[in-house]
Design a protein around this motif. Structure first.
Motif, PDB file in Angstrom:
ATOM      1  N   ALA A 181       0.806  -1.073  -0.092  1.00  0.00           N
ATOM      2  CA  ALA A 181       0.135   0.094  -0.083  1.00  0.00           C
ATOM      3  C   ALA A 181       0.914   1.234   0.013  1.00  0.00           C
ATOM      4  O   ALA A 181       1.939   1.261   0.462  1.00  0.00           O
ATOM      5  N   MET A 182       0.451   2.395  -0.661  1.00  0.00           N
ATOM      6  CA  MET A 182       1.180   3.279  -0.890  1.00  0.00           C
ATOM      7  C   MET A 182       1.144   4.674   0.091  1.00  0.00           C
ATOM      8  O   MET A 182       1.328   5.692  -0.386  1.00  0.00           O
ATOM      9  N   ASN A 183       0.452   4.570   1.152  1.00  0.00           N
ATOM     10  CA  ASN A 183       0.230   5.604   2.180  1.00  0.00           C
ATOM     11  C   ASN A 183       1.368   5.558   2.954  1.00  0.00           C
ATOM     12  O   ASN A 183       1.224   5.475   4.252  1.00  0.00           O
ATOM     13  N   ASP A 184       2.416   6.047   2.346  1.00  0.00           N
ATOM     14  CA  ASP A 184       3.754   6.370   3.320  1.00  0.00           C
ATOM     15  C   ASP A 184       3.786   7.633   4.244  1.00  0.00           C
ATOM     16  O   ASP A 184       3.240   8.670   3.680  1.00  0.00           O
ATOM     17  N   ARG A 185       4.224   7.311   5.472  1.00  0.00           N
ATOM     18  CA  ARG A 185       4.532   8.393   6.248  1.00  0.00           C
ATOM     19  C   ARG A 185       5.899   8.258   6.896  1.00  0.00           C
ATOM     20  O   ARG A 185       6.042   7.266   7.776  1.00  0.00           O
ATOM     21  N   ILE A 186       6.919   8.878   6.184  1.00  0.00           N
ATOM     22  CA  ILE A 186       8.212   8.592   6.786  1.00  0.00           C
ATOM     23  C   ILE A 186       8.940   9.578   7.608  1.00  0.00           C
ATOM     24  O   ILE A 186       8.858  10.659   7.350  1.00  0.00           O
ATOM     25  N   LEU A 187       9.340   9.093   8.649  1.00  0.00           N
ATOM     26  CA  LEU A 187      10.179  10.057   9.645  1.00  0.00           C
ATOM     27  C   LEU A 187      11.621   9.737   9.286  1.00  0.00           C
ATOM     28  O   LEU A 187      12.013   8.608   9.204  1.00  0.00           O
ATOM     29  N   ALA A 188      12.362  11.042   9.178  1.00  0.00           N
ATOM     30  CA  ALA A 188      13.757  11.081   8.987  1.00  0.00           C
ATOM     31  C   ALA A 188      14.249  11.459  10.566  1.00  0.00           C
ATOM     32  O   ALA A 188      14.153  12.308  10.858  1.00  0.00           O
ATOM     33  N   PHE A 189      14.929  10.435  10.999  1.00  0.00           N
ATOM     34  CA  PHE A 189      15.580  10.635  12.283  1.00  0.00           C
ATOM     35  C   PHE A 189      16.914  10.518  12.043  1.00  0.00           C
ATOM     36  O   PHE A 189      17.819   9.805  11.709  1.00  0.00           O
ATOM     37  N   ILE A 190      17.666  11.649  12.795  1.00  0.00           N
ATOM     38  CA  ILE A 190      19.061  12.260  12.719  1.00  0.00           C
ATOM     39  C   ILE A 190      19.637  12.105  14.102  1.00  0.00           C
ATOM     40  O   ILE A 190      19.310  12.860  14.862  1.00  0.00           O
ATOM     41  N   PRO A 191      20.400  11.077  14.486  1.00  0.00           N
ATOM     42  CA  PRO A 191      20.870  10.888  16.093  1.00  0.00           C
ATOM     43  C   PRO A 191      22.244  11.779  15.924  1.00  0.00           C
ATOM     44  O   PRO A 191      22.975  11.897  14.797  1.00  0.00           O
ATOM     45  N   ALA A 192      22.360  12.789  16.797  1.00  0.00           N
ATOM     46  CA  ALA A 192      23.696  13.714  17.176  1.00  0.00           C
ATOM     47  C   ALA A 192      24.075  13.930  18.412  1.00  0.00           C
ATOM     48  O   ALA A 192      23.412  13.708  19.515  1.00  0.00           O
ATOM     49  N   TYR A 193      25.458  13.567  18.431  1.00  0.00           N
ATOM     50  CA  TYR A 193      26.127  13.705  19.680  1.00  0.00           C
ATOM     51  C   TYR A 193      27.585  14.705  19.308  1.00  0.00           C
ATOM     52  O   TYR A 193      28.290  13.847  18.327  1.00  0.00           O
ATOM     53  N   CYS A 194      27.779  15.850  19.676  1.00  0.00           N
ATOM     54  CA  CYS A 194      28.805  16.569  19.568  1.00  0.00           C
ATOM     55  C   CYS A 194      28.942  16.784  17.863  1.00  0.00           C
ATOM     56  O   CYS A 194      30.112  16.452  17.404  1.00  0.00           O
ATOM     57  N   CYS A 195      28.014  17.255  17.275  1.00  0.00           N
ATOM     58  CA  CYS A 195      27.818  17.251  15.813  1.00  0.00           C
ATOM     59  C   CYS A 195      27.734  18.790  15.594  1.00  0.00           C
ATOM     60  O   CYS A 195      27.133  19.076  14.340  1.00  0.00           O
ATOM     61  N   ALA A 196      28.248  19.821  16.135  1.00  0.00           N
ATOM     62  CA  ALA A 196      28.049  20.904  16.084  1.00  0.00           C
ATOM     63  C   ALA A 196      28.249  21.358  14.447  1.00  0.00           C
ATOM     64  O   ALA A 196      27.806  22.179  13.896  1.00  0.00           O
ATOM     65  N   ALA A 197      29.723  20.838  14.389  1.00  0.00           N
ATOM     66  CA  ALA A 197      30.287  21.325  12.830  1.00  0.00           C
ATOM     67  C   ALA A 197      29.363  20.614  11.838  1.00  0.00           C
ATOM     68  O   ALA A 197      29.824  21.233  10.586  1.00  0.00           O
ATOM     69  N   GLN A 198      28.924  19.383  11.882  1.00  0.00           N
ATOM     70  CA  GLN A 198      28.422  18.666  10.761  1.00  0.00           C
ATOM     71  C   GLN A 198      27.021  18.662  10.430  1.00  0.00           C
ATOM     72  O   GLN A 198      26.498  18.718   9.502  1.00  0.00           O
ATOM     73  N   ILE A 199      26.202  18.808  11.704  1.00  0.00           N
ATOM     74  CA  ILE A 199      24.792  18.784  11.764  1.00  0.00           C
ATOM     75  C   ILE A 199      24.051  19.619  10.587  1.00  0.00           C
ATOM     76  O   ILE A 199      23.263  19.267  10.011  1.00  0.00           O
ATOM     77  N   PRO A 200      24.683  21.005  10.485  1.00  0.00           N
ATOM     78  CA  PRO A 200      24.059  21.892   9.445  1.00  0.00           C
ATOM     79  C   PRO A 200      24.261  21.363   7.919  1.00  0.00           C
ATOM     80  O   PRO A 200      23.435  21.399   7.096  1.00  0.00           O
ATOM     81  N   ARG A 201      25.281  20.566   7.558  1.00  0.00           N
ATOM     82  CA  ARG A 201      25.707  19.771   6.399  1.00  0.00           C
ATOM     83  C   ARG A 201      24.728  18.542   6.234  1.00  0.00           C
ATOM     84  O   ARG A 201      24.196  18.614   5.174  1.00  0.00           O
ATOM     85  N   VAL A 202      24.329  18.052   7.448  1.00  0.00           N
ATOM     86  CA  VAL A 202      23.388  17.030   7.273  1.00  0.00           C
ATOM     87  C   VAL A 202      21.977  17.369   7.011  1.00  0.00           C
ATOM     88  O   VAL A 202      21.246  16.888   6.089  1.00  0.00           O
ATOM     89  N   LEU A 203      21.422  18.635   7.701  1.00  0.00           N
ATOM     90  CA  LEU A 203      20.318  19.225   7.423  1.00  0.00           C
ATOM     91  C   LEU A 203      20.018  19.758   6.075  1.00  0.00           C
ATOM     92  O   LEU A 203      19.073  19.408   5.307  1.00  0.00           O
ATOM     93  N   LYS A 204      21.062  20.143   5.567  1.00  0.00           N
ATOM     94  CA  LYS A 204      21.089  21.014   4.146  1.00  0.00           C
ATOM     95  C   LYS A 204      20.856  19.691   2.900  1.00  0.00           C
ATOM     96  O   LYS A 204      20.533  20.174   2.022  1.00  0.00           O
ATOM     97  N   GLN A 205      21.321  18.532   3.387  1.00  0.00           N
ATOM     98  CA  GLN A 205      21.053  17.393   2.347  1.00  0.00           C
ATOM     99  C   GLN A 205      19.561  17.218   2.025  1.00  0.00           C
ATOM    100  O   GLN A 205      19.121  16.704   1.151  1.00  0.00           O
ATOM    101  N   PHE A 206      18.436  17.897   3.044  1.00  0.00           N
ATOM    102  CA  PHE A 206      17.119  17.820   2.954  1.00  0.00           C
ATOM    103  C   PHE A 206      16.783  19.094   2.091  1.00  0.00           C
ATOM    104  O   PHE A 206      15.351  19.108   1.986  1.00  0.00           O
ATOM    105  N   ALA A 207      17.629  19.850   1.824  1.00  0.00           N
ATOM    106  CA  ALA A 207      16.967  21.359   0.967  1.00  0.00           C
ATOM    107  C   ALA A 207      16.459  20.851  -0.399  1.00  0.00           C
ATOM    108  O   ALA A 207      15.775  21.819  -0.885  1.00  0.00           O
ATOM    109  N   ASP A 208      17.261  20.083  -1.066  1.00  0.00           N
ATOM    110  CA  ASP A 208      16.485  19.721  -2.189  1.00  0.00           C
ATOM    111  C   ASP A 208      14.980  19.058  -2.102  1.00  0.00           C
ATOM    112  O   ASP A 208      14.802  18.197  -1.574  1.00  0.00           O
ATOM    113  N   PRO A 209      14.131  19.546  -2.893  1.00  0.00           N
ATOM    114  CA  PRO A 209      12.661  19.403  -2.769  1.00  0.00           C
ATOM    115  C   PRO A 209      12.489  17.913  -3.106  1.00  0.00           C
ATOM    116  O   PRO A 209      11.258  17.317  -2.705  1.00  0.00           O
TER     117      PRO A 209
END
Length: 281
Positions: free
Chosen positions: A16-44
């Motif tokens: 069945a095609m009723n998807d609801r998908i959660l993108a879960f990002i675990p983070a620990y001491c990722c202040a330098a990297q977490i913006p780069r990870v989130l920006k991966q989702f900028a593409d529509p």
């Protein structure tokens, strides 16, 4: 190229095609990297696949939370939530908090992308766009086969992973291409029994999960991913972890039927909870 391990037929109603998908990002001491990870989702074409993007901070002593908030606000996607664990639960504990959240909030799938920017979310978008994920209980990113791309990964770690993939494949009786990368997708209905609750709260969680998938005769799709090490700081102590990893495999081989009910945690946690810092930014 995709690699699958399948043990039972697929029922038509499961596609069945009723998807609801959660993108879960675990983070620990990722202040330098977490913006780069989130920006991966900028593409529509990427963020359009996910109903919510959940950053779970594991009580980082640095500015990971603030960095995530600043980036999420600047992106303005309207679906980024930033939460903080009530205590340091470990990587496995963060998974448990996110799995519980996904189950309770009606998501059909939960995707895991580590917050240290080693993986690329686009590696799984082909699986999602074609709907192949609906045919499996889990889709697991695989770093160590010819279809994957590794950058900055040491020869020692690459060789060690190949050896352990081979040992776990022999011990479990099923071909396993990766014991636990930072890019995976799980069908929420396959998690609803909470069989994973007693697994390790630390980095060993994924090793318990891969053996549980085998023991539960789940449908597994392995897909190749790109993986890199640039400015990430590893918390893995290679030789001590290697010994503990073999210990998990030995427990599985010795008692497969009791593996799923075994208590692996040194200090059991009654409930893995987090506080919401900001929602739907």
């Amino acid at each position: 190229m995709y690699f699958l391990v399948q043990s039972r037929p697929i029922k038509l109603h499961e596609t069945a095609m009723n998807d609801r998908i959660l993108a879960f990002i675990p983070a620990y001491c990722c202040a330098a990297q977490i913006p780069r990870v989130l920006k991966q989702f900028a593409d529509p074409e990427v963020h359009g696949l996910f109903d919510e993007i959940l950053v779970v901070d594991n009580v980082s002593p640095d500015d990971t939370v603030q960095a995530a908030l600043d980036c999420a606000r600047a992106m303005g996607l309207g679906k980024v939530s930033v939460v903080r664990n009530q205590k340091n639960y470990g990587l496995g504990g963060s998974h448990k908090a996110a799995f519980t959240y996904a189950i309770r909030n009606g998501f059909t799938h939960v995707m895991v992308l580590h917050g240290d920017d080693q993986g690329d979310v686009k590696d799984i978008t082909g699986v999602l766009r074609t709907g192949r994920h609906r045919d499996y209980d889990c889709c697991l990113g695989a770093r160590f086969h010819p279809g994957a791309q590794l950058r900055g990964y040491s020869l020692l770690r690459t060789t060690g992973n190949h050896v352990y993939n081979w040992l776990f494949s022999i011990g479990s009786g099923r071909r396993l291409y990766d014991l636990g990368s930072g890019l995976n997708l799980y069908r929420t209905s396959a998690l609803q029994s909470f069989y994973w609750l007693k697994f390790h709260d630390n980095l060993m969680f994924n090793y318990c999960m891969i053996l549980a998938h085998v023991q539960r005769s789940e449908r597994i799709l392995f897909f190749p991913i790109s993986w890199r090490e640039d400015d990430q700081v590893s918390n893995v102590k290679l030789f001590s972890q290697a010994r503990r990893t073999l210990g998990i495999l030995w427990l599985y081989v010795k008692d497969r039927t009791g593996f799923l009910s075994r208590e692996f945690r040194e200090v059991p946690v009654e409930s893995y909870q987090f506080e919401t810092v900001a929602s739907r930014l």
